[in-house]
Structure formats: C-alpha cells, structure tokens
Motif scaffolding. Structure first.
Motif, short mmCIF file in Angstrom:
data_model
loop_
_atom_site.label_atom_id
_atom_site.label_comp_id
_atom_site.label_asym_id
_atom_site.label_seq_id
_atom_site.Cartn_x
_atom_site.Cartn_y
_atom_site.Cartn_z
N GLY A 147 0.82 -1.21 0.00
CA GLY A 147 0.00 0.00 0.00
C GLY A 147 0.85 1.25 0.00
N TYR A 148 0.20 2.40 -0.28
CA TYR A 148 0.95 3.64 -0.35
C TYR A 148 1.45 4.06 1.03
N ARG A 149 2.66 4.65 1.00
CA ARG A 149 3.34 5.12 2.21
C ARG A 149 3.62 3.97 3.18
N MET A 150 3.78 2.76 2.67
CA MET A 150 4.03 1.60 3.51
C MET A 150 5.49 1.16 3.39
N THR A 151 5.98 0.48 4.44
CA THR A 151 7.32 -0.10 4.45
C THR A 151 7.19 -1.60 4.73
N THR A 152 7.85 -2.41 3.92
CA THR A 152 7.80 -3.86 4.06
C THR A 152 9.21 -4.39 4.26
N ALA A 153 9.41 -5.21 5.28
CA ALA A 153 10.73 -5.75 5.60
C ALA A 153 10.79 -7.23 5.23
N TYR A 154 11.92 -7.66 4.70
CA TYR A 154 12.14 -9.06 4.34
C TYR A 154 13.55 -9.47 4.76
N GLU A 155 13.65 -10.73 5.16
CA GLU A 155 14.95 -11.33 5.46
C GLU A 155 15.22 -12.40 4.40
N VAL A 156 16.37 -12.31 3.77
CA VAL A 156 16.71 -13.21 2.67
C VAL A 156 18.00 -13.96 3.01
N LEU A 157 17.95 -15.27 2.87
CA LEU A 157 19.14 -16.10 3.09
C LEU A 157 19.62 -16.59 1.73
N VAL A 158 20.87 -16.25 1.41
CA VAL A 158 21.46 -16.67 0.14
C VAL A 158 22.55 -17.69 0.43
N SER A 159 22.43 -18.85 -0.20
CA SER A 159 23.48 -19.86 -0.09
C SER A 159 24.50 -19.59 -1.18
N ALA A 160 25.67 -19.14 -0.76
CA ALA A 160 26.70 -18.78 -1.72
C ALA A 160 27.37 -20.03 -2.28
N ASP A 161 28.04 -19.83 -3.38
CA ASP A 161 28.76 -20.92 -4.03
C ASP A 161 29.86 -21.44 -3.11
N ARG A 162 30.20 -22.72 -3.26
CA ARG A 162 31.24 -23.32 -2.43
C ARG A 162 32.58 -22.62 -2.63
N GLN A 163 32.79 -22.10 -3.82
CA GLN A 163 34.00 -21.32 -4.06
C GLN A 163 33.76 -19.93 -3.48
N PHE A 164 33.66 -19.89 -2.17
CA PHE A 164 33.31 -18.65 -1.50
C PHE A 164 34.38 -17.60 -1.76
N CYS A 165 33.96 -16.41 -2.15
CA CYS A 165 34.90 -15.39 -2.60
C CYS A 165 35.86 -14.98 -1.49
N LYS A 166 37.14 -15.15 -1.75
CA LYS A 166 38.17 -14.81 -0.77
C LYS A 166 38.19 -13.30 -0.50
N GLY A 167 37.85 -12.51 -1.51
CA GLY A 167 37.85 -11.07 -1.32
C GLY A 167 36.89 -10.62 -0.25
N ILE A 168 35.75 -11.33 -0.10
CA ILE A 168 34.79 -10.97 0.94
C ILE A 168 35.33 -11.39 2.30
N THR A 169 35.89 -12.58 2.35
CA THR A 169 36.34 -13.09 3.64
C THR A 169 37.53 -12.32 4.21
N ASP A 170 38.35 -11.72 3.34
CA ASP A 170 39.45 -10.92 3.88
C ASP A 170 39.17 -9.41 3.82
N GLY A 171 37.95 -9.06 3.38
CA GLY A 171 37.52 -7.66 3.43
C GLY A 171 38.08 -6.77 2.36
N THR A 172 38.70 -7.33 1.33
CA THR A 172 39.31 -6.48 0.29
C THR A 172 38.35 -6.19 -0.86
N ALA A 173 37.34 -7.03 -1.05
CA ALA A 173 36.39 -6.83 -2.16
C ALA A 173 34.99 -6.61 -1.61
N PRO A 174 34.27 -5.62 -2.16
CA PRO A 174 32.90 -5.40 -1.69
C PRO A 174 31.95 -6.46 -2.23
N LEU A 175 30.88 -6.64 -1.52
CA LEU A 175 29.81 -7.55 -1.96
C LEU A 175 28.82 -6.72 -2.76
#
Length: 197
Positions: free
Chosen positions: A121-149
């Motif tokens: 509806g108008y002037r409404m806010t809707t919240a959602y929680e989303v769980l994403v299962s990432a690939d097994r080749q989990f990005c090293k850049g995210i885990t060491d904080g050098t690459a943004p998601l």
C-alpha cells in the motif's frame, strides 16, 4: 423671459455615471487556459509514480564471525540480508512481481535467491529477510575484506492508481557493501540500492 431662461436655484447638477470597462475576452481566455495548465500540472505530478525505495538494513556472514562461537562455522557459505521496501507514493499502491536477488564478488555470481510477489500500500514499508546460499568457491575477497559484496535486485512492478493499474515497469537496483571481520556490514548503514541503467 430672461428669468425663465435662468436655471432654478434649487436644481442639482446631473452626475454622469461611468461604467467599469469589462475585461477583454482575451484576458478571460488567458485566465482559463492558465488555470487548466496549472491543474493539469498538479494532476500530472500527483499521478506520476515514484519508484520504490530498496534499502539493505543488515548483512551477516556467519563464516566470518570468529568471535561468536555459536554461529561461527567456517564452512557455512550462507549470507543473510535484511531488506526494506518503501513505497514513497501518496495515493498509489505497488505490485511487485517475483524479486530476484543476486550476489556478486569481483564480477562473479556467488549466489542468488528470490522473494515472492506481493502488494504494498501507499506510504508503507515492508521488511524481508533473505538467506542466500553462496557458491562453495566462496569469494576470498569478501572473507578478507578487500572486495565489496555487490547486491543486485531485479523485479517488475506496476502501480495501482485508484481502480486502474499501470503497465509493468522493470526494476533493477544495485548496491555495494563491505563486510567486516565480525561478518557484519562495516561502514555505512542502511545502504540504498540505486537504479542501474
């Protein structure tokens, strides 16, 4: 005879009444046209739909949360995202078709998930929680904080104006966020996803 020609002393001078000049027909037409143009502009501004606002309010990567022994699992490749969808329109509802959420790291897709369609509806806010299962080749850049998601959100929306609906409009927004060593968003909070052309 001369006395008969003299003006009687009791008579009053005749006052000439001048009528106000009526406005020109052209001025009247100009006023009517001006009112119609202003009215049309106001109606157009009121009925022009504003795009929904999408915000990431929270992100969490359990695999990075070393300090939390209950949630820390180094082999857990899930990423939890919290979204808020805001309808900024005063008199228009929004129908969202299935919302596809895709995560990227270094231009490589690492996972995706979707939300079911819903009406807001108008002037409404809707919240959602989303769980994403990432690939097994989990990005090293995210885990060491050098690459943004990179978070991409894609959907199709249409607006409900009074009793009618508009045509479908494509919605494609994206945002970049950094994950800290505790597995949570670092830096700016409540990141707005911006329209991508």
């Amino acid at each position: 005879m001369a006395d008969d020609l003299e003006e009687p002393s009791g008579s009053q001078p005749i006052l000439q009444q001048t009528s106000e000049p009526e406005p020109s027909i052209y001025v009247w037409i100009l006023q009517v046209v001006s009112v119609l143009i202003l009215s049309s502009l106001v109606i157009w501004l009121c009925l022009t739909p504003k795009s929904p606002i999408c915000i990431i309010t929270h992100a969490y990567v359990p695999a990075l949360d070393v300090g939390n022994s209950t949630s820390y699992h180094p082999h857990n490749t899930s990423i939890l995202l919290n979204f808020e969808f805001l309808n900024p329109n005063k008199r228009m509802g929004i129908y969202y078709k299935d919302i596809c959420i895709t995560l990227y790291c270094s231009d490589a897709v690492i996972g995706s998930n979707s939300l079911p369609d819903f009406y807001q509806g108008y002037r409404m806010t809707t919240a959602y929680e989303v769980l994403v299962s990432a690939d097994r080749q989990f990005c090293k850049g995210i885990t060491d904080g050098t690459a943004p998601l990179k978070v991409c959100l894609e959907s199709v929306v249409k607006y409900k104006i009074f009793r009618s609906n508009t045509k479908h409009r494509r919605l494609f927004n994206e945002a970049y966020l950094r994950i800290g060593s505790n597995g949570r968003m670092s830096g700016e909070k409540n990141i707005k996803l911006m329209h991508h052309k």
